[in-house]
Design an enzyme around this catalytic site. Structure first.
Site, PDB file in Angstrom:
ATOM      1  N   ARG A  49       0.833  -1.204   0.000  1.00  0.00           N
ATOM      2  CA  ARG A  49       0.000   0.000   0.000  1.00  0.00           C
ATOM      3  C   ARG A  49       0.866   1.251   0.000  1.00  0.00           C
ATOM      4  O   ARG A  49       0.675   2.168  -0.810  1.00  0.00           O
ATOM      5  CB  ARG A  49      -0.908  -0.028   1.229  1.00  0.00           C
ATOM      6  N   GLY A  73      -9.725  11.721   3.832  1.00  0.00           N
ATOM      7  CA  GLY A  73      -9.555  10.602   4.753  1.00  0.00           C
ATOM      8  C   GLY A  73      -8.095  10.474   5.120  1.00  0.00           C
ATOM      9  O   GLY A  73      -7.487   9.414   4.996  1.00  0.00           O
ATOM     10  N   GLU A  95      -9.809  14.905   7.679  1.00  0.00           N
ATOM     11  CA  GLU A  95      -9.880  13.717   8.527  1.00  0.00           C
ATOM     12  C   GLU A  95     -10.985  13.929   9.554  1.00  0.00           C
ATOM     13  O   GLU A  95     -10.906  14.829  10.387  1.00  0.00           O
ATOM     14  CB  GLU A  95      -8.543  13.450   9.220  1.00  0.00           C
ATOM     15  N   GLU A 141      -7.001   7.346   0.056  1.00  0.00           N
ATOM     16  CA  GLU A 141      -6.962   5.895   0.226  1.00  0.00           C
ATOM     17  C   GLU A 141      -8.337   5.509   0.780  1.00  0.00           C
ATOM     18  O   GLU A 141      -8.527   5.350   1.978  1.00  0.00           O
ATOM     19  CB  GLU A 141      -5.821   5.498   1.178  1.00  0.00           C
ATOM     20  N   HIS A 294      -2.856  -5.716   3.753  1.00  0.00           N
ATOM     21  CA  HIS A 294      -3.737  -5.767   4.916  1.00  0.00           C
ATOM     22  C   HIS A 294      -5.194  -5.977   4.500  1.00  0.00           C
ATOM     23  O   HIS A 294      -6.014  -6.397   5.318  1.00  0.00           O
ATOM     24  CB  HIS A 294      -3.595  -4.500   5.775  1.00  0.00           C
TER      25      HIS A 294
END
Length: 354
Positions: A49, A73, A95, A141, A294
């Site tokens: 990533r 984000g 965020e 992301e 992940h």
């Protein structure tokens, strides 16, 4: 200048008018999960990533120099920092969780307080950016399990429509969701057999809860037993919220060996600089043949196993929509018909997903 703002802090022209307060998420507990260090660390430790996003920016630094960027984000602010280091003149880092407070400290500690501006706000509640500005690049992301889990992509598309300047760039700008059948009988039986005897108690009723839940696992390619099919291919420049919220696709696939189908598995690719601009194309792959991320792969175990033979044609239909009980989760239905039997089952994609 670094400011931590909230939706109520921004007036009609995006000016600061009050002190920071916590945003209210549409799904209780969603943003709180991202305010924890262990969730952020899991994403930061994912080398595939991190390398993909770094390449997309650093290998194309000329596209970022002097530009205004939106990081949607932002979490710890890692992508904002990478963009600032590549030469971005200004970065708005949105965020919604309390992690914004830590991102602020991280930005200051790394000397980018004059470039990165933290907005502690739900992007969907924000009409304008500070100063009413548009941005040259949106980086986010937004990806979850099965690509779409968490339903964050619609927020990115709405931000695109509100704030991306004409001919601006989106990163990533493309995504492709793949699927195949698989034989994983031993693992499925092991999981279900566990409930037969738990401290001397029969808990087999738990099978009814386990089977409809999609599983996150790193699957070996050897377990796949049919040709890979594309479920969804997205161009983020022209995709709509409706396109990515409720959709279905019909597909056919060829069985590659005599085997048993015990479920289906899905994974995705992300593409950077695929559709627009002069940037170097790069791809983040999460397939069973690539290093595990992940996100892992998403496995849908069927209630019963199906026997298949080499070169048999499987005719399938996959339908995806939002879980009515939780707007961040997904409801996924697979219908698969072969020569002798069929699968028709609904699963739910839940959990943190990152």
């Amino acid at each position: 200048m670094l400011r931590v703002l909230c939706a109520s802090c921004l007036g009609a022209v995006g000016q600061e008018t009050c002190a920071s307060v916590s945003p209210t998420p549409a799904v209780p507990g969603y943003y709180e999960a991202y305010a924890t260090a262990h969730v952020q660390a899991e994403m930061l430790k994912d080398e595939q990533r991190m390398q993909a996003f770094r390449r997309a920016v650093e290998d194309n630094a000329e596209l970022f120099r002097g530009k205004t960027v939106l990081d949607l984000g932002a979490g710890t602010g890692i992508l904002s920092l990478i963009c600032a280091r590549a030469g971005a003149a200004r970065v708005f880092a949105i965020e919604a969780s309390a992690m914004a407070q830590f991102a602020q400290r991280i930005v200051v500690a790394n000397g980018f307080a004059d470039v990165i501006e933290l907005l502690n706000v739900d992007a969907d509640e924000l009409e304008q950016l500070p100063g009413g500005l548009k941005v040259d690049i949106i980086i986010s992301e937004w990806i979850g399990t099965f690509l779409f889990h968490e339903s964050m992509l619609p927020s990115v598309l709405r931000a695109r429509d509100k704030w991306l300047a004409p001919h601006g760039l989106l990163l990533p700008d493309g995504a492709t969701l793949f699927s195949s059948t698989l034989e994983h009988v031993n693992h499925k039986e092991m999981e279900l057999d566990f409930f037969q005897d738990v401290a001397g108690f029969n808990m087999s009723a738990m099978a009814a809860a386990w089977l409809p839940a999609a599983q996150q696992q790193c699957v070996f390619h050897k377990f796949l037993n049919s040709d890979v099919v594309v479920l969804k291919d997205i161009n983020l420049y022209n995709a709509t919220v409706a396109d990515v919220s409720v959709w279905e696709v019909a597909w056919t696939s060829r069985v590659t060996r005599n085997d048993i189908v015990s479920g289906l598995v899905a994974w995705f690719d992300l593409q950077f600089h695929r559709f627009r601009g002069s940037g170097k194309l790069s791809t983040l792959k999460t397939s069973p043949t690539d290093p595990c991320t992940h996100w892992q792969q998403t496995v849908f175990y069927s209630a019963r196993d199906v026997v298949v033979v080499t070169n048999e044609t499987l005719r399938g239909r996959t339908r995806v929509d939002v879980d009515p009980s939780n707007g961040r989760n997904l409801r996924v239905q697979y219908e698969v018909a072969g020569l002798s039997s069929a699968i028709n089952q609904t699963w739910y994609v839940t959990g943190a997903g990152c």
